[in-house]
Design an enzyme around this catalytic site. Structure first.
Site, mmCIF file in Angstrom:
data_model
loop_
_atom_site.group_PDB
_atom_site.id
_atom_site.type_symbol
_atom_site.label_atom_id
_atom_site.label_comp_id
_atom_site.label_asym_id
_atom_site.label_seq_id
_atom_site.Cartn_x
_atom_site.Cartn_y
_atom_site.Cartn_z
ATOM 1 N N GLY A 44 110.169 -69.332 -22.434
ATOM 2 C CA GLY A 44 109.993 -70.791 -22.418
ATOM 3 C C GLY A 44 110.672 -71.419 -23.623
ATOM 4 N N ALA A 87 102.655 -68.443 -16.762
ATOM 5 C CA ALA A 87 103.336 -67.539 -17.697
ATOM 6 C C ALA A 87 103.668 -66.243 -16.971
ATOM 7 C CB ALA A 87 102.427 -67.251 -18.893
ATOM 8 N N TYR A 154 108.662 -56.774 -9.730
ATOM 9 C CA TYR A 154 108.264 -58.183 -9.857
ATOM 10 C C TYR A 154 107.434 -58.618 -8.645
ATOM 11 C CZ TYR A 154 108.817 -63.275 -9.799
ATOM 12 O OH TYR A 154 108.582 -64.622 -9.744
HETATM 13 C C1 UD1 Z 1 114.985 -65.423 -5.338
HETATM 14 C C2 UD1 Z 1 114.342 -65.291 -6.702
HETATM 15 C C3 UD1 Z 1 113.728 -63.962 -6.868
HETATM 16 C C4 UD1 Z 1 112.860 -63.586 -5.687
HETATM 17 C C5 UD1 Z 1 113.610 -63.779 -4.378
HETATM 18 C C6 UD1 Z 1 112.736 -63.499 -3.173
HETATM 19 C C7 UD1 Z 1 115.521 -66.641 -8.335
HETATM 20 C C8 UD1 Z 1 116.516 -66.668 -9.423
HETATM 21 N N1 UD1 Z 1 115.350 -65.463 -7.738
HETATM 22 O O1 UD1 Z 1 116.097 -64.547 -5.256
HETATM 23 O O2 UD1 Z 1 112.921 -64.030 -8.011
HETATM 24 O O3 UD1 Z 1 112.527 -62.237 -5.757
HETATM 25 O O4 UD1 Z 1 114.055 -65.118 -4.327
HETATM 26 O O5 UD1 Z 1 112.149 -64.586 -2.679
HETATM 27 O O6 UD1 Z 1 114.871 -67.617 -8.021
HETATM 28 N N2 UD1 Z 1 124.478 -65.847 -5.453
HETATM 29 C C9 UD1 Z 1 125.835 -66.100 -5.389
HETATM 30 N N3 UD1 Z 1 126.498 -66.441 -6.537
HETATM 31 C C10 UD1 Z 1 125.882 -66.523 -7.747
HETATM 32 C C11 UD1 Z 1 124.474 -66.250 -7.805
HETATM 33 C C12 UD1 Z 1 123.821 -65.924 -6.636
HETATM 34 O O7 UD1 Z 1 126.464 -66.015 -4.323
HETATM 35 O O8 UD1 Z 1 126.545 -66.842 -8.737
HETATM 36 C C13 UD1 Z 1 123.791 -65.529 -4.190
HETATM 37 C C14 UD1 Z 1 122.901 -64.315 -4.235
HETATM 38 O O9 UD1 Z 1 123.632 -63.137 -4.022
HETATM 39 C C15 UD1 Z 1 121.946 -64.646 -3.106
HETATM 40 C C16 UD1 Z 1 121.806 -66.181 -3.170
HETATM 41 O O10 UD1 Z 1 122.920 -66.619 -3.920
HETATM 42 O O11 UD1 Z 1 122.479 -64.311 -1.858
HETATM 43 C C17 UD1 Z 1 120.533 -66.642 -3.840
HETATM 44 O O12 UD1 Z 1 120.421 -65.963 -5.071
HETATM 45 P P1 UD1 Z 1 119.265 -66.270 -6.138
HETATM 46 O O13 UD1 Z 1 119.309 -67.685 -6.555
HETATM 47 O O14 UD1 Z 1 119.372 -65.237 -7.195
HETATM 48 O O15 UD1 Z 1 117.909 -66.163 -5.319
HETATM 49 P P2 UD1 Z 1 117.304 -65.007 -4.391
HETATM 50 O O16 UD1 Z 1 118.238 -63.891 -4.195
HETATM 51 O O17 UD1 Z 1 116.820 -65.695 -3.164
#
Ligand code: UD1
Length: 326
Positions: A44, A87, A154
């Site tokens: 935080g 938290a 997690y």
């Molecule tokens: C999210 C949660 C995670 C949780 C999961 C399940 C976050 C950061 N992560 O993951 O804690 O376990 O939901 O509900 O909130 N991507 C790109 N380019 C980038 C970054 C990401 O293409 O630069 C893609 C990833 O590969 C994925 C999508 O964007 O396919 C979403 O990624 P992300 O925001 O990390 O979220 P989740 O994978 O859904």
């Protein structure tokens, strides 16, 4: 006669200096509640509480919630009506690399909150759970009753915390709401790690004129919910009078692809170079979508911020911060 909600209420927010926590604190203060934030500042940021600190009804204590005795003493001194427990160790990747730390921050800390709530007769506990407990369950839209298939320490810790809270609600008779957040986005989300929320990374890149990187073909979808809506759900749950334990999806029920987001961002930043596509990340879920029906029916919660509005506001905040940089 329904019991009157005392006003102002005292609400203790753990993790209140974080992304979701600080927005929750702002809304509680705006409605006149007294707020104590307990945060270790491990992830935080005290700057997230700049607007909160202008309120005389706001207090802050730097403390690790997992330090059970100290947390109990703090809770006893404040005598909250509700605890909103946000938290946590928030990085899925970090939970895989350091499962013991994940256990401490995501399970022991919850037990510490339960101990304090029981000892101080707190009426109401709200918990930050996650869609991560559903893992890759393909039964979309996911209802709260869907099979739980966590794919990381997690997700496992969030599910274990829910079980501890369910048992505590049954044993000690307090109200518990577990909010299962889907993909939350908005101001104050940290874009620094490659595993940060995709929206924060994309915004960071677009505002700097750098092409976004998409892992996979960009057709993957998520249920993106604005942090203002998530904070509102936390505030609502903190005065829930539903007896016992309830778990709710905190989502919009709308699927949005990465390509859709990039299209919206391109309207604001037409000169950013073409998107780079890379191989899909191992273990990436293709589609994730929640059913918002239960939260709507039982708590009257409905997400209000559309993706277009949410992105426009997020961009405004981000660009005004960027323009203040030297
Ligand atoms: C999210 C949660 C995670 C949780 C999961 C399940 C976050 C950061 N992560 O993951 O804690 O376990 O939901 O509900 O909130 N991507 C790109 N380019 C980038 C970054 C990401 O293409 O630069 C893609 C990833 O590969 C994925 C999508 O964007 O396919 C979403 O990624 P992300 O925001 O990390 O979220 P989740 O994978 O859904």
């Amino acid at each position: 006669m329904p019991e009157e909600t005392p006003s102002p209420r005292r609400v203790l927010v753990t993790g209140g200096a974080g992304f979701i926590g600080s927005h929750t604190v702002d809304q509680l203060l705006a409605q006149g509640d007294e707020v104590l934030v307990v945060d270790s500042l491990a992830t935080g940021k005290i700057e997230n509480l700049d607007s909160a600190s202008a309120f005389s009804s706001f207090r802050f204590e730097q403390l690790d919630v997992a330090r059970s005795d100290a947390f109990c003493r703090t809770t006893e001194a404040f005598r909250p009506h509700a605890i909103i427990h946000l938290a946590a160790l928030v990085s899925v990747q970090e939970s895989i690399q350091n499962p013991a730390l994940n256990f401490e921050r995501n399970v022991l800390a919850t037990q510490s909150v339960i101990d304090a709530a029981q000892r101080c007769q707190v009426e109401n506990v709200v918990f930050a759970s996650s869609a991560a407990i559903y893992g890759d369950n393909p039964d979309l839209p996911l209802k709260e009753s869907a099979e739980k298939r966590p794919l990381s320490p997690y997700g496992g810790a969030k599910l274990a915390s829910e079980a501890l809270l369910l048992a505590a609600a049954n044993t000690y008779h307090f109200t518990v709401t577990a909010n299962r957040y889907f993909n939350v986005y908005g101001p104050r989300q940290d874009p620094k790690s490659p595993y940060s929320g995709v929206m924060s990374i994309f915004l960071d890149r677009f505002t700097q004129g750098i092409a976004p990187t998409v892992f996979g073909d960009g057709a993957q979808t998520r249920d993106f919910i604005n942090v203002q809506d998530v904070a509102r759900m936390n505030v609502l749950a903190a005065s829930s009078t539903l007896p016992g334990f309830h778990a709710f999806n905190v989502c919009t029920g709308k699927a949005t692809s990465l390509l859709d987001i990039i299209d919206v961002l391109r309207e604001h930043f037409p000169n950013v170079p073409e998107t780079t596509f890379k191989e899909a990340r191992a273990g990436d879920i293709i589609h994730s979508l929640g059913s918002p029906e239960s939260a709507r029916g039982k708590l009257g919660f409905r997400a209000q911020v559309s993706l277009n509005e949410g992105l426009a506001h997020y961009l405004q905040t981000t660009t005004s911060v960027t323009s203040q940089l030297p």
